[in-house]
Scaffold this motif. Structure first.
Motif, PDB file in Angstrom:
ATOM      1  N   ILE A 276       0.844  -1.200   0.000  1.00  0.00           N
ATOM      2  CA  ILE A 276       0.000   0.000   0.000  1.00  0.00           C
ATOM      3  C   ILE A 276       0.880   1.251   0.000  1.00  0.00           C
ATOM      4  N   ASN A 277       1.869   1.267   0.889  1.00  0.00           N
ATOM      5  CA  ASN A 277       2.778   2.419   0.951  1.00  0.00           C
ATOM      6  C   ASN A 277       3.554   2.575  -0.351  1.00  0.00           C
ATOM      7  N   GLY A 278       3.945   1.440  -0.918  1.00  0.00           N
ATOM      8  CA  GLY A 278       4.704   1.458  -2.176  1.00  0.00           C
ATOM      9  C   GLY A 278       3.889   2.114  -3.289  1.00  0.00           C
ATOM     10  N   ILE A 279       2.619   1.708  -3.401  1.00  0.00           N
ATOM     11  CA  ILE A 279       1.768   2.262  -4.462  1.00  0.00           C
ATOM     12  C   ILE A 279       1.560   3.761  -4.240  1.00  0.00           C
ATOM     13  N   LEU A 280       1.273   4.136  -2.999  1.00  0.00           N
ATOM     14  CA  LEU A 280       0.985   5.549  -2.737  1.00  0.00           C
ATOM     15  C   LEU A 280       2.242   6.421  -2.798  1.00  0.00           C
ATOM     16  N   SER A 281       3.398   5.792  -2.624  1.00  0.00           N
ATOM     17  CA  SER A 281       4.626   6.587  -2.716  1.00  0.00           C
ATOM     18  C   SER A 281       4.970   6.910  -4.177  1.00  0.00           C
TER      19      SER A 281
END
Lengths: 449, 321
Positions: free
Chosen positions: A50-55
């Motif tokens: 999730i963090n990867g996509i939003l980053s």
């Protein structure tokens, strides 16, 4: 004339109101984007993913926003040079936002979220357009007016709409889900904004357009890194990390999933924290003018470090159920925000103390790149840390989002070490303050005269 | 496009949004003013999702807390009593009110945290065993969505042939030492003997995915005029805090006979601080009013924009340079 135009020396205040209203689509789109975490969470469990996509948002800041800004300086079309980017961005964002709530799996949702984030950066030329419409002597009042209106708008929407994400209303015409409602608010604002820009904003061709140059990321990074005088500035910008990237999307998951608060509680948190901040903000400015900038930043970094440790110990070892009350979250958030305000008040002038006047543009581009890379790395580290730590200490399928604070403490130590080294080198004269040096002869000349 | 047409865009949008906001609220406000609203009670909860429908009529919990010296505390509560004042229930001091509430009415996560708080508060020398047994009664596993319900027992009137009254029992056990660590956790569910889905591990009103929605079923009116209706407001993940099972609510009747559920802002709730109270009230108010409020806000924004644009056309500014 009812069309608002760029390149005027003085504009009517009614134009300023229109420019203020034009910022609303961007704010509502960002507000809707802050709920991508919850939309993604429906299909994805891994915080690292999730963090990867939003980053990617941060990666697009470097790749897309920079490119579009560069190109918009060097093109001219029938509709101007900034407007085409804004129209394309807002229309495509509206399309993505309209479909996102209906995505029935990650394979549909993730590309839509990525596209929305990418087009958000295509619209980065909006800021430049507003600055071209509003002349410098009117910008201060515009900015102050916008800040007040936008603060109220953000707080109002988080309290009224944020908590509706999980709700639905069944009517004879169909079901209106809160998630859909939330994204469609942004769609309505973006479409109305696009209509406003298309029909009522006219760009006037500049007298001396910039010559066309070939653009490549290699040239950009080359020019940013080539000037060694700017290296201390980039080092200093890295020290802003504890104030700019706390937990990212993990914070929302921590509050809702791990601590069991509702999205409405997040709204209450933002409302109370925001109101307290608005009341205290003027006093920060008063203190900031009387204390050394290096000391202010150093003090803020140490304070953040102490607060992070204190909060972790308080929740993990003092509270019997390891779950803070709402007022604990608000109080801690407020303390952190005070440190951030205190530090950021000093950071910007301190950065400019070390930037040579002839390299302002390059330095700005470099700062943007450094901050973005900083955020990109940190956000992904947070996600991976939580996943790894949870795999060690939690039962399968459960995550300890609060463990991200441990990583924050480690990052605080690294940042304090970096800033300490910077301050030491600056004191030894290894990092000349070019920005201040160029001021001093002028003052001396005035004195002599 | 001609200038007058362009200038008409935002006033027109403003009118559309304001009319939509008024239409959304008109019936409620007009009927509130005409004959007021009447009391109602949430008598059931429709749980719908993934092609399965449950009508939950009643939820009962028994909590047993056992320490080294045997049973320390035992309490049974029915969800319908949750919203009603209960002097005896609130009088016991050895289990704080917020812990009692969590144990009797909250989800597994909150029960786990409450058990940890209790172990710390009691300074137990041996692990404390907290067992919560929840019995949910109603009509489970319906293949179609029920639209009408029997007045007395909430039996789905349109699915009478397939709906059978049943029980679902969920039991959670926690072993808590004084340091607050949950040492063991056992979850059993017995819906007609069927095993619990491993990913659930929670009570009847919690732990589901985003595809499962909870909609309150409310009863209002007296005697022959009494009616049971399904609310138009639903919520995923958990039932709305504004309409808990057994809670009080209000109803407004439209001239067409449609019953619109409104929150009862004075209803009894969990022991809570001022901020949690504010959140709960915000949720209650905005779950009904956020939609027309936002439409009205957009209408006003477009109206302001339209007015400024028209004023620029009618009275051009002399400030422009």
């Amino acid at each position: 004339m009812f069309r608002i135009e760029t390149q005027h020396r003085r504009i009517p205040w009614r134009w300023v109101i229109i420019v203020g209203l034009l910022t609303v689509p961007g704010v509502l789109a960002s507000f809707a984007a802050s709920n991508f975490t919850f939309s993604l969470r429906k299909f994805l469990t891994n915080p690292a993913l999730i963090n990867g996509i939003l980053s990617l948002d941060v990666a697009f800041n470097i790749l897309i926003a920079t490119t579009c800004l560069y190109l918009s300086d060097r093109i001219w079309t029938k509709r101007g040079r900034r407007v085409p980017f804004i129209i394309a961005a807002w229309l495509m964002m509206a399309v993505c936002y309209a479909i996102i709530p209906f995505a029935n799996g990650p394979w549909v949702l993730v590309p839509l979220v990525v596209m929305a984030l990418a087009f958000m950066d295509v619209g980065a030329t909006f800021q430049t357009l507003t600055m071209e419409i509003v002349p410098p002597h009117q910008r201060g009042r515009m900015s102050a007016m916008n800040q007040i209106v936008l603060q109220i708008l953000i707080i109002g929407f988080i309290v009224v709409v944020g908590g509706r994400f999980d709700e639905s209303v069944h009517t004879e015409a169909g079901v209106m889900r809160g998630e859909t409602f939330l994204y469609w608010i942004a769609v309505a604002a973006l479409l109305a904004g696009a209509v406003l820009v298309w029909f009522f904003v006219r760009e006037r061709e500049p007298a001396q357009p910039r010559p066309a140059e070939t653009f490549s990321l290699r040239t950009l990074f080359g020019s940013i890194l080539a000037d060694r005088r700017l290296w201390p500035v980039y080092l200093l910008a890295m020290c802003q990390l504890p104030f700019t990237t706390p937990l990212g999307p993990i914070e929302q998951l921590l509050i809702t999933e791990q601590w069991g608060y509702s999205k409405q509680d997040i709204g209450t948190n933002v409302l109370v924290g925001g109101l307290v901040n608005m009341a205290i903000l003027p006093f920060i400015g008063l203190i900031a003018d009387k204390v050394s900038r290096v000391k202010m930043v150093g003090f803020s970094l140490l304070a953040v470090f102490v607060f992070h440790i204190g909060y972790y110990v308080f929740i993990q070892f003092v509270l019997p159920d390891r779950r803070p009350e709402l007022w604990h979250i608000i109080a801690f958030g407020w303390l952190m925000s005070m440190c951030g305000l205190f530090a950021n008040t000093a950071f910007l002038p301190l950065l400019f103390d070390y930037i040579p006047r002839d390299s302002m543009g390059t330095a700005q581009a470099g700062l943007s790149v450094v901050r973005s890379i900083n955020r990109l790395i940190t956000m992904n580290m947070m996600g991976m840390w939580v996943t790894w730590y949870s795999a060690l200490v939690m039962p399968p399928g459960r995550f300890d989002y609060f463990s991200a604070f441990l990583l924050l403490v480690i990052l605080d130590v690294v940042t304090i070490a970096l800033f300490g080294w910077f301050a030491w080198q600056a004191r030894r004269g290894r990092f000349p303050a070019y920005g201040r040096m160029m001021d001093e002869p002028a003052k001396g000349a005035e004195g002599a005269a | 496009m001609k200038d007058p047409v362009k200038l008409a865009i935002f006033p027109l949008l403003s009118a559309i949004f304001l009319v939509a906001a008024a239409a959304w609220t008109w019936e409620i406000v007009a009927n509130l003013r005409r004959d007021g609203h009447r009391p109602a009670q949430i008598v059931g909860m429709l749980k719908a999702g993934a092609g399965r429908f449950d009508v939950v009529r009643d939820v009962e919990r028994e909590v047993v807390i056992a320490g080294a010296g045997g049973v320390e505390w035992r309490r049974r509560a029915n969800a319908r009593e949750a919203a009603l004042p209960d002097a005896e229930f609130r009088a016991e001091d050895n289990v704080p009110a917020d812990v009692r509430w969590a144990l009797l009415f909250d989800d597994a996560g909150a029960v786990e945290r409450a058990a940890q708080r209790l172990a710390r508060r009691w300074r137990v020398t041996e692990p404390l065993r907290v067992t919560v047994t929840e019995t949910a009664r109603g009509y489970f596993g319906l293949a179609q969505k029920p639209e009408r319900f029997a007045l007395e027992n909430l039996a789905p009137a349109d699915l009478a042939e397939t709906a059978r009254f049943n029980e679902v029992v969920t039991r959670l056990t926690f072993l808590c030492a004084q340091d607050g660590t949950v040492r063991d956790r056992e979850i059993v569910r017995e819906p007609d003997g069927a095993a619990i889905r491993p990913e659930r591990a929670d009570f009847i009103f919690a732990g589901e995915t985003w595809q499962v929605e909870y909609r309150p079923i409310f009863r209002f009116g007296e005697g022959e005029a009494a009616r049971v209706e399904l609310s138009d407001i639903g919520r995923i993940f958990a039932p709305s805090r504004a309409y808990p099972l057994g809670g009080r609510a209000r109803v407004v009747l439209t001239p067409q006979g449609e019953a619109i559920l409104l929150p009862d802002l004075g209803t009894g709730e969990a022991p809570q601080g001022a901020l949690a109270w504010f959140s709960a009230k915000s949720e209650a108010i905005f779950s009904r009013w956020a939609y027309p409020l936002v439409l009205a806000a957009f209408g006003c924004g477009f109206g302001l924009l339209g007015a400024v644009l028209i004023s620029l056309r009618l009275w051009p500014s002399r400030r422009l340079e």
